[in-house]
Structures are given as structure tokens and as C-alpha cells.
Design an enzyme around this catalytic site. Structure first.
Site, mmCIF file in Angstrom:
data_model
loop_
_atom_site.group_PDB
_atom_site.id
_atom_site.type_symbol
_atom_site.label_atom_id
_atom_site.label_comp_id
_atom_site.label_asym_id
_atom_site.label_seq_id
_atom_site.Cartn_x
_atom_site.Cartn_y
_atom_site.Cartn_z
ATOM 1 N N ILE A 55 0.720 -1.206 0.073
ATOM 2 C CA ILE A 55 0.218 -0.003 -0.093
ATOM 3 C C ILE A 55 0.813 1.281 -0.035
ATOM 4 O O ILE A 55 1.991 1.284 0.483
ATOM 5 C CB ILE A 55 -0.709 -0.020 1.373
ATOM 6 C CG1 ILE A 55 -1.741 -1.272 1.503
ATOM 7 C CG2 ILE A 55 -1.888 1.171 1.227
ATOM 8 C CD1 ILE A 55 -2.626 -1.380 2.654
ATOM 9 N N GLY A 56 0.453 2.407 -0.596
ATOM 10 C CA GLY A 56 0.955 3.578 -0.563
ATOM 11 C C GLY A 56 1.472 4.052 -1.867
ATOM 12 O O GLY A 56 1.516 3.302 -2.946
ATOM 13 N N ILE A 108 4.922 4.550 -2.492
ATOM 14 C CA ILE A 108 6.120 3.991 -3.078
ATOM 15 C C ILE A 108 6.081 2.905 -4.297
ATOM 16 O O ILE A 108 6.650 2.892 -5.027
ATOM 17 C CB ILE A 108 6.898 3.338 -1.788
ATOM 18 C CG1 ILE A 108 7.314 4.712 -0.897
ATOM 19 C CG2 ILE A 108 8.098 2.731 -1.979
ATOM 20 C CD1 ILE A 108 7.978 4.451 0.317
ATOM 21 N N GLU A 144 -1.181 -8.819 -3.562
ATOM 22 C CA GLU A 144 -2.431 -8.838 -2.478
ATOM 23 C C GLU A 144 -3.419 -7.534 -3.136
ATOM 24 O O GLU A 144 -4.598 -7.847 -3.317
ATOM 25 C CB GLU A 144 -2.128 -8.395 -1.310
ATOM 26 C CG GLU A 144 -3.218 -8.248 -0.349
ATOM 27 C CD GLU A 144 -2.687 -7.775 1.170
ATOM 28 O OE1 GLU A 144 -1.787 -8.549 1.677
ATOM 29 O OE2 GLU A 144 -3.148 -6.754 1.541
HETATM 30 N N1 COA Z 1 6.485 8.374 13.609
HETATM 31 C C1 COA Z 1 5.319 9.276 13.700
HETATM 32 N N2 COA Z 1 4.563 9.323 12.464
HETATM 33 C C2 COA Z 1 5.041 8.719 11.610
HETATM 34 C C3 COA Z 1 6.137 7.796 11.541
HETATM 35 C C4 COA Z 1 6.830 7.578 12.612
HETATM 36 N N3 COA Z 1 7.801 6.845 12.568
HETATM 37 N N4 COA Z 1 5.965 7.221 10.380
HETATM 38 C C5 COA Z 1 5.025 7.544 9.488
HETATM 39 N N5 COA Z 1 4.561 8.474 10.124
HETATM 40 C C6 COA Z 1 3.314 9.458 9.832
HETATM 41 C C7 COA Z 1 3.653 9.794 8.511
HETATM 42 O O1 COA Z 1 4.091 11.191 8.587
HETATM 43 C C8 COA Z 1 2.208 10.158 8.075
HETATM 44 O O2 COA Z 1 1.557 11.306 8.428
HETATM 45 P P1 COA Z 1 0.671 12.234 7.466
HETATM 46 O O3 COA Z 1 -0.296 11.313 6.891
HETATM 47 O O4 COA Z 1 0.005 13.297 8.760
HETATM 48 O O5 COA Z 1 1.655 12.810 6.508
HETATM 49 C C9 COA Z 1 1.401 8.812 8.221
HETATM 50 O O6 COA Z 1 2.074 8.296 9.414
HETATM 51 C C10 COA Z 1 1.446 7.625 7.200
HETATM 52 O O7 COA Z 1 2.975 7.562 6.919
HETATM 53 P P2 COA Z 1 3.298 6.947 5.503
HETATM 54 O O8 COA Z 1 4.665 6.487 5.186
HETATM 55 O O9 COA Z 1 2.690 8.036 4.459
HETATM 56 O O10 COA Z 1 2.263 5.629 5.227
HETATM 57 P P3 COA Z 1 1.762 5.091 3.841
HETATM 58 O O11 COA Z 1 0.454 5.549 3.380
HETATM 59 O O12 COA Z 1 3.045 5.018 2.783
HETATM 60 O O13 COA Z 1 1.748 3.672 4.370
HETATM 61 C C11 COA Z 1 2.019 1.936 5.907
HETATM 62 C C12 COA Z 1 2.804 3.018 4.907
HETATM 63 C C13 COA Z 1 3.390 1.171 6.616
HETATM 64 C C14 COA Z 1 1.139 2.343 7.017
HETATM 65 C C15 COA Z 1 1.514 0.863 4.977
HETATM 66 O O14 COA Z 1 2.168 0.360 4.036
HETATM 67 C C16 COA Z 1 0.816 -0.226 5.692
HETATM 68 O O15 COA Z 1 -0.402 0.066 6.108
HETATM 69 N N6 COA Z 1 1.405 -1.364 5.810
HETATM 70 C C17 COA Z 1 0.961 -2.557 6.671
HETATM 71 C C18 COA Z 1 0.087 -3.682 5.735
HETATM 72 C C19 COA Z 1 0.990 -3.944 4.529
HETATM 73 O O16 COA Z 1 2.186 -3.727 4.283
HETATM 74 N N7 COA Z 1 0.450 -4.511 3.440
HETATM 75 C C20 COA Z 1 0.828 -5.191 2.357
HETATM 76 C C21 COA Z 1 -0.022 -5.548 1.477
HETATM 77 S S1 COA Z 1 -1.183 -4.604 0.645
#
Ligand code: COA
Length: 429
Positions: A212-213, A215, A234
Site C-alpha cells: 500500500i502507499g 512507493i 494482494e
Molecule cells: N512516527 C510518527 N509518525 C509517522 C511515522 C513515525 N515513525 N512514520 C510515519 N508517520 C506518519 C507520516 O508522517 C504520515 O502522516 P501524515 O499522513 O500526517 O503525513 C502517516 O504516518 C503515514 O505514513 P506514510 O509513510 O505516508 O504511510 P503510507 O501510506 O506510505 O503507508 C504503511 C505505510 C506502513 C502504513 C502501509 O504500508 C501499511 O499499512 N502497511 C501494513 C500492511 C501491509 O504492508 N500490507 C501489504 C500488502 S497490501
């Protein structure tokens, strides 16, 4: 055979739900928002309802405080409407591999009284489809005592496991409704740099899974000169479309489902939804199968690309929470990290920006925040990629890992990480 009740309103359809029921809702971009909006009204006159769900879109009506004593959310993945409820203690989070969820339903461990779904209109054989989202909904429908369906002419007819006979429905409500669209983002410099770094790991013939996201799409944008890529994932989004159009994705090298894109759900723009409509090249399958490590590993050179919120210096990957605050869910990350590692020539990649909060926080940390959820363990992890490079943690000691991770951390945090690595882990780099 039971006759299907054709309802004039969504409220009439949803009124078949009684007190004390476990309700499964179709999720992701197939969230049946019209039926859920009706449920937000109906639930006020019902007691002890539990709404089982993954990430749901446009379901804000069900987060209203007046529903707290009537309906409880039980979430296997969070959404913008359930995240604040979890923070208030008004919704429950259940950490679980996505591949395990259908098993819960099949075994009866988690009963499903009613499944509330959104489907494409019946074809000449009387078959509807679950459209752009089969995930665990197929399994829920197989055990549900009753199924309430919103028949939406805008829902694409998709191939795979999502076919469901119109006769299976208890009640139906017909209405045209727009599906939720997520426009493709313009990648910022950091995302582009991460995309380029991950792309260095992808070879001709690899079989991709994208998480997701932004990247994953940034990675796909860097793969235009590859050949014969395959997809077993997925979820997928718009980033794949150009690679299909230009013949980069052929699925020719796949050992299982050659020639086909295999997925559990799709989320993106209308162009994506048009692409999957009645397209036998794309098969939407039950998530228990798609995310099964023994299935994933049957393709060679699987490249799983997922993201994270925080990674500690030993390689533990936090992806579902920020400290104790639940942010998303476990999803299929571990399913694919493990499946890719088991595949011949496979690669498991976690790609993330080196910082969060506009550069104020390093995402590579000495120890995870208190309460952070480890989704990928340090024994499962392989590649960690940031905009600063690639760290391959496989067969690396804790000391070697810390060194490799600090090298791809943001330069502003490298000294601090080196110092605290010594202080906390007792490791001199
Ligand atoms: N501390 C505090 N805040 C944090 C943080 C940290 N270490 N890391 C991220 N954040 C904040 C970001 O600043 C962002 O905030 P904003 O929305 O206010 O800008 C928010 O959290 C989301 O971070 P981001 O990196 O933009 O998330 P993303 O949309 O790229 O998703 C995951 C990343 C990890 C949440 C997502 O990949 C996920 O849900 N993974 C788990 C499930 C998965 O991997 N499934 C895979 C098969 S589909």
C-alpha cells in the site's frame, strides 16, 4: 429456493439485520457505502451489533457517537473512520495476517450472520461478481446466514473467485453509485529516489507484489525498460497499467497463473476499474489463496515490495502502529515477505522514507517506539530501502545490520543513531 427480496430503499434491505449479529462488510474500494449509511440509521434501533471489517472507504456515518452503544467495530485493518474510534477505545483492532481471515470464517471460529456487499449486476447466467475486491469477502459470503447486496451498475464485472449467484442474496437494493477513486499521486523527490533504489533490485522476469502507499507506484514508474514482469499481488493500483500497455508486464514467466495478473483487490482510478472490467487477464482470487506462502513461493523470482512506519537497528519492522496508536493493519506484508523469501531467487523489500514529520523524526530508530507493532520480524526481514540506498540485512549480525541501516538513515540522524547504538545495544560501530 429462498426468493430474493428486491428492496425500494437501502434501509429496507439492511433492516433484515437483527440484534446480536456479526456483520461482515465488503471492504476496500468495494465498501458498500449506501448500505452502510443505511446501517448507521438501522443500528440505532438494534443492540449488540458487531461490524467485522478490513479497511473501509467512505464509512464515516458508522463512526457517529450515537452508535457507540449499538454497534461495535471489529477491525482487521483500520481506516480513516475507524482509526479515531480505536484511539477512543470505541473500536477494536485484531492483528491478523490477511491470509488467515478466511480461515476464521471457514472454521466457524468467527461467525458471520450477515454479509453486506456491493456487486456487479447479474449476467445472463444470474451471476453477480464482487468486482474490484474479493479479499476475505468471498469467504465471508460462503458462511454467512444471509447476504444483503447493493447491486451497482458501476461495479466492474471481474474474473476469478468473486462470482456469486443472485439467488444467494437475502435482499438486494439497486442503485448506480460512483466507486471511490484514488488519483495517482505526483511523487515527491524522496518517493522518486526510493522508487529508483528499489527498481535496482528488480530484474527481467520478476514476479511482483506491491503493498500500500505511493512507493509501489513510484517503483513501477522506474520499470519501463524491464521485460516479462509478472504480477501476483494482494492489491494493485494504477501504476501497473502503463507497464501492461507497453508490454513490460506479460506474466509469461510465472509458473502459476501464467499470462494472468493475480490479485485480491484493486484500488485506484476509474481507468483502473475500467481496465479490470470483464478482463480475463486479471483474476481476483480469495485472499487465503493469493497470500498463501506455499502458493506465492511457486513463482520464481518473487519481488515483494512493502512499506513501514519504523525500523529498528536490529531490523524489526513496525507497519501497523505509531507507538501504541493503531495506524493500519498487518495485512499481507508478512505473507509476502515470507513467500518471497521462500521463492527461488525471491526478494523481500521494505521501502520507506528515512524520516517522518517533514524530516523531524528518523524512521530508522535505535529501538522501536514503546508499543510499536512488529509486523515483519528481524528474522524475516531482508532488504530495507530508503532514499539513501539499500541495506540487505540477510545473514548480517546485529552489528552489521546497525551499520548497514545507519548508512541509509537520513544524514542528520546518523551520528545520533551511532551513539545510541553503542549506549543501548552495547554495539561499537
Ligand atoms: N512516527 C510518527 N509518525 C509517522 C511515522 C513515525 N515513525 N512514520 C510515519 N508517520 C506518519 C507520516 O508522517 C504520515 O502522516 P501524515 O499522513 O500526517 O503525513 C502517516 O504516518 C503515514 O505514513 P506514510 O509513510 O505516508 O504511510 P503510507 O501510506 O506510505 O503507508 C504503511 C505505510 C506502513 C502504513 C502501509 O504500508 C501499511 O499499512 N502497511 C501494513 C500492511 C501491509 O504492508 N500490507 C501489504 C500488502 S497490501
Amino acid at each position: 429456493m429462498m426468493s430474493v427480496k428486491v428492496c425500494d430503499t437501502a434501509l429496507e434491505a439492511i433492516s433484515a439485520i437483527d440484534d446480536n449479529e456479526f456483520i461482515w462488510t465488503h471492504s476496500m474500494a468495494a465498501t458498500p457505502r449506501i448500505l452502510l449509511n443505511a446501517l448507521a440509521i438501522h443500528a440505532k434501533s438494534r443492540q449488540n451489533l458487531t461490524l467485522l471489517q478490513l479497511h473501509t472507504e467512505r464509512s464515516e456515518a458508522l463512526a457517529a457517537p450515537e452508535l457507540f452503544h449499538h454497534l461495535r467495530h471489529r477491525c482487521y485493518f483500520s481506516s480513516t473512520s475507524t482509526r479515531p474510534l480505536m484511539a477512543l477505545g470505541e473500536a477494536d483492532y485484531v492483528p491478523m495476517f490477511l491470509s488467515e481471515l478466511p480461515k476464521l470464517f471457514n472454521s466457524g471460529e468467527q461467525p458471520v450472520d450477515t454479509a453486506v456487499i456491493q456487486v456487479s449486476p447479474p449476467d445472463k447466467h444470474g451471476m453477480c461478481t464482487m468486482g474490484i475486491s474479493v479479499e476475505a469477502t468471498n469467504a465471508a459470503c460462503l458462511v454467512a446466514k444471509k447476504i444483503i447486496a447493493h447491486i451497482n451498475p458501476n461495479m466492474p464485472k471481474t474474473h476469478g473467485d468473486g462470482f456469486i449467484s443472485y439467488d444467494r442474496f437475502h435482499s438486494v437494493y439497486w442503485q448506480e453509485d460512483e466507486l471511490p477513486v484514488h488519483p495517482q499521486e505526483n511523487f515527491d523527490e524522496i518517493t522518486q529516489a526510493i522508487g529508483k533504489n528499489v527498481a535496482k533490485l528488480i530484474n527481467d522476469g520478476d514476479c511482483l507484489q506491491m503493498g500500500i502507499g505511493a512507493i509501489p507506484d513510484a517503483v513501477l514508474a522506474c520499470l519501463t525498460d524491464r521485460k516479462d514482469l509478472g504480477v501476483h499481488t494482494e492489491m494493485f493500483s494504477d501504476g501497473l497499467l502503463e507497464l501492461v500497455d507497453t508490454g513490460v508486464i506479460t506474466n509469461r514467466m510465472k509458473r502459476i497463473h501464467p499470462g494472468k495478473i493475480v490479485t485480491g483487490f484493486a484500488v485506484g482510478t476509474q481507468k483502473l476499474y475500467d481496465f479490470v472490467d470483464d478482463n480475463p487477464q486479471v483474476v481476483f482470487l480469495d485472499i487465503e489463496y493469493v497470500n498463501d506462502t506455499s502458493i506465492i513461493k511457486r513463482n520464481d523470482n518473487v519481488a515483494a515490495i512493502n512499506s513501514a512506519l519504523q525500523v529498528d537497528l536490529s531490523g524489526q519492522v513496525c507497519a501497523d502502529s505509531i507507538g501504541t496508536s493503531i495506524y493500519s493493519g498487518v495485512g499481507g506484508q508478512m505473507d509476502f515477505i515470507r513467500g518471497a523469501s521462500l521463492s527461488k531467487g525471491g526478494k523481500a523489500v521494505i521501502a520507506l522514507p528515512s524520516t517522518a514529520k517533514h524530516g523531524q523524526l528518523s524512521r530508522i530508530v535505535t529501538t522501536l517506539d514503546s508499543g510499536a507493532g512488529v509486523v515483519t520480524t528481524r528474522a524475516h526481514v531482508q532488504y530495507i530501502v530508503t532514499e539513501y540506498g539499500i541495506a540487505n540485512l540477510r545473514n548480517k549480525s546485529l552489528k552489521e545490520r546497525a551499520k548497514a541501516l545507519i548508512e541509509i538513515a537520513h544524514p542528520d540522524f546518523r551520528d545520533e543513531l551511532t551513539e545510541s547504538c553503542h549506549k543501548i545495544w552495547g554495539i561499537n560501530l
